[in-house]
Design a protein around this motif. Sequence first.
Motif, PDB file in Angstrom:
ATOM      1  N   VAL A  23       0.847  -1.194   0.000  1.00 38.66           N
ATOM      2  CA  VAL A  23       0.000   0.000   0.000  1.00 38.66           C
ATOM      3  C   VAL A  23       0.881   1.241   0.000  1.00 38.66           C
ATOM      4  CG1 VAL A  23      -1.648   1.337   1.383  1.00 38.66           C
ATOM      5  CG2 VAL A  23      -1.947  -1.133   1.123  1.00 38.66           C
ATOM      6  N   GLN A  24       1.934   1.217   0.806  1.00 33.48           N
ATOM      7  CA  GLN A  24       2.813   2.374   0.903  1.00 33.48           C
ATOM      8  C   GLN A  24       3.474   2.678  -0.441  1.00 33.48           C
ATOM      9  OE1 GLN A  24       2.841  -0.281   2.955  1.00 33.48           O
ATOM     10  NE2 GLN A  24       2.130   0.582   4.886  1.00 33.48           N
ATOM     11  N   GLU A  25       3.939   1.640  -1.134  1.00 36.39           N
ATOM     12  CA  GLU A  25       4.601   1.836  -2.422  1.00 36.39           C
ATOM     13  C   GLU A  25       3.619   2.404  -3.458  1.00 36.39           C
ATOM     14  OE1 GLU A  25       7.603  -0.554  -5.375  1.00 36.39           O
ATOM     15  OE2 GLU A  25       6.023  -1.726  -4.411  1.00 36.39           O
ATOM     16  N   LEU A  26       2.429   1.821  -3.530  1.00 33.76           N
ATOM     17  CA  LEU A  26       1.447   2.310  -4.506  1.00 33.76           C
ATOM     18  C   LEU A  26       0.990   3.726  -4.180  1.00 33.76           C
ATOM     19  CD1 LEU A  26      -0.792  -0.814  -5.230  1.00 33.76           C
ATOM     20  CD2 LEU A  26       1.191   0.034  -6.495  1.00 33.76           C
ATOM     21  N   ALA A  27       0.800   4.019  -2.898  1.00 32.91           N
ATOM     22  CA  ALA A  27       0.386   5.367  -2.499  1.00 32.91           C
ATOM     23  C   ALA A  27       1.448   6.394  -2.874  1.00 32.91           C
ATOM     24  CB  ALA A  27       0.108   5.419  -0.999  1.00 32.91           C
ATOM     25  N   ALA A  28       2.719   6.044  -2.672  1.00 32.25           N
ATOM     26  CA  ALA A  28       3.813   6.972  -2.995  1.00 32.25           C
ATOM     27  C   ALA A  28       3.945   7.174  -4.502  1.00 32.25           C
ATOM     28  CB  ALA A  28       5.125   6.450  -2.409  1.00 32.25           C
ATOM     29  N   ILE A  29       3.950   6.085  -5.253  1.00 35.97           N
ATOM     30  CA  ILE A  29       4.117   6.178  -6.713  1.00 35.97           C
ATOM     31  C   ILE A  29       2.976   6.963  -7.341  1.00 35.97           C
ATOM     32  CG2 ILE A  29       4.029   4.796  -8.843  1.00 35.97           C
ATOM     33  CD1 ILE A  29       5.586   2.643  -7.287  1.00 35.97           C
ATOM     34  N   ASN A  30       1.765   6.773  -6.810  1.00 36.43           N
ATOM     35  CA  ASN A  30       0.590   7.417  -7.389  1.00 36.43           C
ATOM     36  C   ASN A  30       0.231   8.742  -6.725  1.00 36.43           C
ATOM     37  OD1 ASN A  30      -0.636   5.449  -9.479  1.00 36.43           O
ATOM     38  ND2 ASN A  30       0.041   4.158  -7.786  1.00 36.43           N
ATOM     39  N   GLU A  31       1.093   9.181  -5.793  1.00 40.30           N
ATOM     40  CA  GLU A  31       0.906  10.453  -5.088  1.00 40.30           C
ATOM     41  C   GLU A  31      -0.496  10.576  -4.491  1.00 40.30           C
ATOM     42  OE1 GLU A  31       2.040  13.482  -7.895  1.00 40.30           O
ATOM     43  OE2 GLU A  31       4.145  12.873  -7.844  1.00 40.30           O
ATOM     44  N   LEU A  32      -0.914   9.505  -3.790  1.00 35.83           N
ATOM     45  CA  LEU A  32      -2.236   9.491  -3.168  1.00 35.83           C
ATOM     46  C   LEU A  32      -2.140  10.080  -1.775  1.00 35.83           C
ATOM     47  CD1 LEU A  32      -3.324   5.872  -4.177  1.00 35.83           C
ATOM     48  CD2 LEU A  32      -3.916   8.018  -5.313  1.00 35.83           C
ATOM     49  N   SER A  33      -2.849  11.168  -1.541  1.00 38.60           N
ATOM     50  CA  SER A  33      -2.819  11.782  -0.212  1.00 38.60           C
ATOM     51  C   SER A  33      -3.649  10.964   0.780  1.00 38.60           C
ATOM     52  CB  SER A  33      -3.336  13.217  -0.271  1.00 38.60           C
ATOM     53  OG  SER A  33      -4.639  13.250  -0.819  1.00 38.60           O
ATOM     54  N   ASP A  34      -4.698  10.284   0.287  1.00 38.29           N
ATOM     55  CA  ASP A  34      -5.523   9.435   1.138  1.00 38.29           C
ATOM     56  C   ASP A  34      -5.728   8.096   0.435  1.00 38.29           C
ATOM     57  OD1 ASP A  34      -7.299   8.191   2.819  1.00 38.29           O
ATOM     58  OD2 ASP A  34      -8.813   9.781   2.732  1.00 38.29           O
TER      59      ASP A  34
END
Length: 64
Positions: A23-34
């Motif tokens: 989740v952390q990797e995908l959130a960072a790569i996709n610049e997801l704030s939430d």
Amino acid sequence: MKIYVVRRGDSLYSIAKANASSVQELAAINELSDPARLSIGQAIVIPDGAVSYTHLTLPTKLEV
């Protein structure tokens, strides 16, 4: 890199798990704030090296 399009019922956790990512990797790569807020039809970048487990065909009987 590949693109995954979010479908009804998806979560970042389920997408990460199905693609051998986190989740952390995908959130960072996709610049997801939430990371808990995904929209149906949203494009999610899956990094190179991730393996998709969503389309595997398993044998119906294992031979020992």
